[in-house]
Design a protein around this motif. Structure first.
Motif, PDB file in Angstrom:
ATOM      1  N   VAL A 162      -6.045   2.049   3.259  1.00  0.00           N
ATOM      2  CA  VAL A 162      -4.830   1.410   3.779  1.00  0.00           C
ATOM      3  C   VAL A 162      -4.993   1.074   5.264  1.00  0.00           C
ATOM      4  O   VAL A 162      -4.734  -0.049   5.691  1.00  0.00           O
ATOM      5  N   ILE A 169      -5.799   7.048   2.110  1.00  0.00           N
ATOM      6  CA  ILE A 169      -4.884   6.259   2.947  1.00  0.00           C
ATOM      7  C   ILE A 169      -5.610   5.807   4.219  1.00  0.00           C
ATOM      8  O   ILE A 169      -5.543   4.642   4.617  1.00  0.00           O
ATOM      9  N   ALA A 172       0.464   4.564  -2.205  1.00  0.00           N
ATOM     10  CA  ALA A 172      -0.559   5.591  -2.008  1.00  0.00           C
ATOM     11  C   ALA A 172       0.028   6.859  -1.414  1.00  0.00           C
ATOM     12  O   ALA A 172      -0.524   7.943  -1.550  1.00  0.00           O
ATOM     13  N   GLY A 173       1.143   6.728  -0.725  1.00  0.00           N
ATOM     14  CA  GLY A 173       1.673   7.891  -0.037  1.00  0.00           C
ATOM     15  C   GLY A 173       2.677   8.700  -0.821  1.00  0.00           C
ATOM     16  O   GLY A 173       3.035   9.798  -0.413  1.00  0.00           O
ATOM     17  N   LEU A 201       1.663  12.281  -1.907  1.00  0.00           N
ATOM     18  CA  LEU A 201       1.467  13.106  -0.715  1.00  0.00           C
ATOM     19  C   LEU A 201       2.812  13.553  -0.127  1.00  0.00           C
ATOM     20  O   LEU A 201       3.028  14.728   0.174  1.00  0.00           O
ATOM     21  N   ARG A 225      -5.166  11.771   1.812  1.00  0.00           N
ATOM     22  CA  ARG A 225      -5.171  11.342   3.220  1.00  0.00           C
ATOM     23  C   ARG A 225      -6.438  10.549   3.538  1.00  0.00           C
ATOM     24  O   ARG A 225      -6.396   9.571   4.280  1.00  0.00           O
ATOM     25  N   PRO A 260       0.816  -1.219   0.000  1.00  0.00           N
ATOM     26  CA  PRO A 260       0.000   0.000   0.000  1.00  0.00           C
ATOM     27  C   PRO A 260       0.849   1.269   0.000  1.00  0.00           C
ATOM     28  O   PRO A 260       0.321   2.360  -0.096  1.00  0.00           O
ATOM     29  N   GLU A 261       2.166   1.118   0.108  1.00  0.00           N
ATOM     30  CA  GLU A 261       3.026   2.285   0.272  1.00  0.00           C
ATOM     31  C   GLU A 261       2.915   3.272  -0.884  1.00  0.00           C
ATOM     32  O   GLU A 261       3.173   4.463  -0.733  1.00  0.00           O
TER      33      GLU A 261
END
Lengths: 410, 362, 410, 362
Positions: free
Chosen positions: C390, C386, C316-317, C320, C383, C313-314
């Motif tokens: 996540v 996530i 997704a960040g 951001l 956000r 899932p990393e």
């Protein structure tokens, strides 16, 4: 019984009159000044209450003179200068700051006369039975039940938490659910609970610092006469608003000096321990110093606004800003100390009457400051309040306001 | 540079986690540490050093010797695997001297070429490095006199039950000491890693190395591996906060549905993801003796030390009142995270070290 | 037409086979290597597409070989080493990253054959007509209407905004409302819009930097044949998810070097301008340097996960974290420059094809970076994603999901 | 220390705001500055210096002479009142040289005891201080030769239409220059406060003072007053963001009802409240020549400079795409806030200055 003072706008005359009343009180009840050994402090405090000099903005007969609140500072300063005994506001803060304004607004004359004088003199300590394990920020969800009896006596069952002074208190202000069939804000009633009732069990609640400042209070078949109810049945939420909005405001108090408070402790460590300094810590210290000075000046401006009769919305932010600064400063202090920061002064489980940040070491301050953003309204709730009440931003969609309490998921 | 976990590492993690979950569950920690009437923690309390658990972890699972070559009596793995064990210890706060014995003392003995490392690798004996736990660039104060050591070392970690002490002396040489010293317990901020003052008075000692670089390398290795423990702390704090906020209801909603909290946790998650990458990078670089290991250790120490504290602080705040109670384990993670921030050099010290390492002069 | 390669797990054999296919392509279509002057770049790109080496994970016949996506890196590296022409992915990023995967998943065979080849070779540029002035983060609230005609042709009216490449694009992917009477997510249909239609008007949208990277697009009676619809009528929202989830992922790309990107620019300024240094700026620079290295290592770990077939899932960040770092770094850079930071290179209104952070000065970077947290999904929306997808935190209460679109307040 | 606004100050604010709202409305600024096809802004463009507006503000409302005693031709008020004018200028970004003329040049002429201050106080003429706008501790490079000045000064604010230049020279003396210099426009980040390079070649000059403390005092006064402009910027940014978020709807809700945004704005509000207190404290201390004025100026410059940038950045972000467009005025506040952060010493410089001022040595 004293005559009420003029209610004209604050004037020099009024200040003069208050000063002369203080002198009269001192002459009568504290005749030899600080050398007085033969006058009981409690006697003096009772005399001060009866002279209307306890809280001058309260009505005559209830410890006041109906004077502007800002003038209390004049009285306090004169009495402090004379070395007269005080009622130790820190020890009885809940009574002074929360119970008293509520009793004043919602109490019957009889209730006011019964409770306010020993509350103010400190003869009777008060505590607050509001929060519950399942009702923290959402206080209106509280589950403690009060059932009416045919004998004019309510029976109360439930559990309260985060109660300071519960083990020393004579009385508690208490909110309990009296009607589970209506929406949560409408089924609450406000009582005064006798803490000596055999159904009241107080257990210390040990916390992160090792000590137990607070208590859990278990209420099992506690009996409260209907004459100890404040406000109407089912209107306890509105009554509680008076309690919660009346945190003690230090109107007319002294300005905080620069480097008062936690920043002073850190700055002294910095100055006396050059071996701890690094370039990185230096820059952070200067940031913290500025933040502390900003908070001090903000508080000073608020004080001036209140003294000028122009209260602004700025007051809403004080607790929020203080909590953040306290947490940052204490975290910095532990880091600055290096090896010494790895230690702790004492994990002994004690039940202190007061929180004393300055009497303990850095590790204690660091841990205790974590509570500053939780107790008495979390920082998250305070931000909601600022956003909605000060900035006028719209509320979030709510699903809990119109549903009967008993149908809410828990 | 391999930043992933190998299959062997994942198997090791599963074994360690199973052991710790069974023998030292987090929820039981506050009760083990101190009942409501208990005063200062006693560092000889089995809650603070659990010899049976240590034996199971160190000897039976063989984690004490992970970084030790088979020829030297170890498991022939590397510091990468040791780092995985530390992640799990950070998640559990189990009272075992892995950092002091299997990381610090073992690294020093290996670097000094001492055969005595086999005793630690087997888990038969336990050691630690006799420096204040806050040491970064340590200036030893213990003196050598006629082959014996004299002096005091304060705030030593994992010394409660240590049999072998690796003691730096004035000038930076390392000696091995097994007797002739006294221990005095300190009251530590971190309840789950007690600190001890050591006093040497003409203690018989054995020279390990005169090379002061061994001490520097040992401290750097410790800081780089501590990042994995800090990662484990941050992961526990994030996961337990998410779990709590999914369950806890206020205003007829799960508290975890409030957007302001969701955004804070998303930001925290992002920092934890970064912590995992940097902790892996540091462990991999140390395991392989990479040239930029000092840079990667500095980055991991700076980032992970900060993230662990932030995660623990958010954990306390977002648990509300319950997180402030002694009965809930959250405070133990806050205390460990804050102590770890000071341990083996603060994040700020490691950031400052980068000025030289990557040519960004003041 | 090429034969499909083996679909076994990635193996050395497969890599070898791809390399040999690349060599065959080069021999045939790029015979004299970099010295080739007589081969048109477009001809080469068409030949590469037809050889299945455009995007190897696409099906045979559509530019691919049905091979694992990770192996594209092998092809790209071989062709780059040979100096062969490329299709300039930055110029046609919307086509490659968003339109192509959507056409692949939802297009008919005819649509795929019509659009994918010129899209990949860059002969036809694509743009995206999604956002509207009233539908930004809440894309599903879009108001652009598409009305069906009896002649199998839709008529589209509305306004789109934040459209890059609209003035150079031949085609657009477009979402429009075809049924206002159902809840907003259900009444949307997905089209491909011919940008040469006379009803399409493109106006540059000047932005904070002075230039106009984006456009407003006004659609007035634009005619779209039903054969240019992607997916079923009313299912445009699901189709659009494929578009939005298929941002181009640089699988198997090269690792970013340390001090690649903005931190490198700032570090070089620091090293070459000792006169700008202060203790305070030094500490902040070191923080930024660490943050940049953390982001670099995070990206590298993600890259290794994807290459190993373990996507986490990393991802997704990434956007951001990049936006935050870019904004902090560029703000720092302007401050570091002091007097030079007060200047700006050029306010001239131009319409650049690409954003180039390194070709402009610090002030431009500072202003342009403000868009990083808005364009392509705001940091606030990321956000939310996530937190919910996540971390598994519960969604907020919604009031817009089940109400017919036309009854929503706007 | 009076941190409130007096009745006279509130009346002054109302007059200034009414004038600026009427003659230089914020919504019209982007259109005035540059149409879609316009290139570099021309600093002689009336949009960048509006002489009629300046006359109305400076002469008719009498704000140019606020800090000048009546005996010297001024209004006999103080820097407290000048600060209120700057708050309103920060809210409006009106293109007038108040900071350069009524604050910097006027402070220097007053401190030097020059009668020429009357010309500025009446609004009849306009001046500025010839230093780079980023100056903090300025080291002048202009040379004196036989009573004339030669040299260059870059990035001077409010010099576009200045009649009188107060020019620091090598050694720190100040001279008055009215002719014999050339102006070259720079392209400035801040579109609403153009910067100019000045070149002096044997320019006739009049010695104002040889005391270098006058320059230091003038720069400190400028930084202390700039905090009030920064407060005005922050207030506009916060208020316009709140207004926008109350109106803008997404997901069938006002965007301002989303909790994450509410919390950010509550935090920002708290910082703006702090900015007001510190800006008032600095203005009051400067007006009264208080002994701790340097401390209060440093606190205000540090806090307000930071808050204005943060407010402008949040304003852009929370306006979403619309805030990135040239047509919306938000970008002008971002550019002003960022330039003001560099102007007359950065927040960081002022924090560092506190090390000496309050005895917190490095």
């Amino acid at each position: 019984m004293s005559e009420p003072v003029s209610t004209d706008p604050v004037s020099t005359d009024l200040v003069d009159e208050l000063r002369s009343r203080v002198r009269a009180l001192l002459t009568e009840a504290w005749p030899n000044g600080a050398a007085t050994q033969d006058v009981d402090a409690l006697d003096f405090l009772r005399a001060r209450f009866d002279a209307g000099l306890a809280w001058v903005h309260f009505p005559v007969g209830l410890g006041g003179l109906g004077a502007p609140r800002a003038l209390q500072a004049v009285v306090d300063a004169e009495l402090a200068a004379a070395g007269a005994p005080d009622n130790d506001p820190r020890r009885i803060g809940i009574g002074l700051g929360m119970a008293a304004p509520t009793i004043l607004r919602y109490g019957t004359s009889e209730q006011q006369r019964r409770w306010l004088r020993p509350l103010w003199t400190g003869e009777e300590v008060w505590c607050q039975l509001f929060s519950e394990p399942g009702a923290g920020s959402d206080l209106a969800a509280l589950a403690t039940r009060a059932l009416p009896g045919t004998d004019g006596v309510w029976t109360v069952d439930g559990q309260k938490v985060w109660t300071s002074s519960a083990h020393t208190a004579r009385w508690a202000i208490l909110v309990a659910r009296t009607d589970p069939a209506v929406p949560k804000h409408r089924g609450i009633t406000y009582f005064v609970c006798d803490m000596t009732d055999p159904g009241v069990e107080v257990r210390p609640l040990r916390q992160i610092t090792g000590e137990a400042e607070f208590n859990e209070v278990f209420l099992t078949g506690v009996r409260i006469p209907d004459t100890d109810r404040l406000g109407a049945v089912g209107e306890g939420w509105q009554v509680a608003q008076t309690t919660l909005n009346n945190e003690r405001v230090s109107i007319g108090g002294q300005a905080t000096p620069r480097e008062g408070g936690l920043i002073g402790i850190v700055a002294r460590t910095w100055r006396t321990h050059p071996e701890l300094r690094t370039a990185e810590l230096h820059q952070r210290l200067l940031r913290h110093w500025v933040d502390a000075e900003v908070l001090r000046l903000t508080g000073e401006r608020l004080r001036q606004q209140l003294a000028a009769g122009q209260p602004g919305p700025e007051g809403a932010g004080g607790k929020l800003a203080f909590a953040r600064l306290a947490q940052e400063l204490t975290g910095f202090e532990v880091e600055l100390l290096g090896e010494a920061g790895l230690g702790y002064d004492d994990w002994t489980m004690v039940r202190p009457e007061l929180v004393d940040f300055t009497g303990r070491e850095a590790g204690y301050r660091y841990l205790r400051a974590k509570g500053n953003s939780i107790e008495g309204g979390t920082s998250e709730i305070l931000r909601n309040i600022i956003a909605e009440r000060v900035l006028g931003l719209p509320p979030e969609p709510r699903t809990d306001k119109d549903v009967p309490w008993k149908e809410l998921a828990r | 540079m391999n930043l992933l976990y190998t299959e062997i590492e994942e198997e090791l993690r599963a074994s360690v986690r199973a052991l710790l979950t069974d023998r030292s569950p987090v929820a039981a920690l506050p009760g083990r540490l101190a009942g409501p009437d208990q005063h200062d923690p006693d560092p000889h309390d089995p809650a603070l050093h659990d010899p049976a658990l240590w034996h199971a972890l160190a000897a039976e699972l063989g984690t004490a010797g992970l970084q030790v070559p088979e020829a030297a009596g170890g498991a022939g793995a590397s510091l990468r695997e040791s780092a995985v064990v530390l992640e799990e210890l950070g998640r559990s706060l189990a009272p075992v001297p892995f950092l002091g014995s299997a990381v610090l003392a073992t690294t020093a003995l290996l670097a000094a070429g001492s055969e005595r490392v086999a005793e630690l690798a087997s888990g038969a004996r336990t050691g630690t490095l006799a420096v204040p736990f806050s040491s970064w660039e340590h200036r030893p104060t213990v003196r050598v006199e006629g082959g014996t050591l004299s002096g005091r070392v304060t705030s030593v970690a994992d010394a409660t039950a240590a049999d072998l002490l690796v003691v730096p002396v004035e000038g930076g040489a390392l000696y091995l000491v097994e007797r002739g010293f006294t221990r005095t317990a300190r009251t530590s901020l971190d309840l789950t890693r007690p600190l001890t003052d050591l006093a040497f008075e003409r203690a018989p000692a054995h020279l390990l190395t005169e090379d002061p670089a061994v001490l520097a390398r040992t401290l750097r290795t410790g800081a780089g591996l501590l990042a994995s423990e800090q990662l484990g702390i941050a992961e526990w704090c994030l996961a337990s906060t998410v779990d709590y906020l999914r369950e806890r209801r206020q205003f007829n909603r799960p508290v975890g549905s409030f957007q302001a909290l969701k955004h804070r946790l998303a930001d925290l998650w992002l920092e934890v993801v970064g912590a995992r990458a940097t902790a892996r990078a540091a462990a991999d670089a140390l395991a392989n003796g990479a040239a930029d290991a000092p840079v990667l250790v500095a980055v991991a120490a700076s980032h992970c030390g900060t993230v662990a504290v932030r995660a623990a602080e958010e954990c306390i705040q977002l648990h509300g009142g319950i997180g402030m109670t002694w009965e809930h384990p959250a405070h133990l993670f806050l205390k460990r995270a804050k102590a770890d921030q000071l341990a083996l050099g603060t994040p700020a010290r490691y950031r400052s070290a980068l000025a030289d390492l990557v040519d960004l002069p003041a």
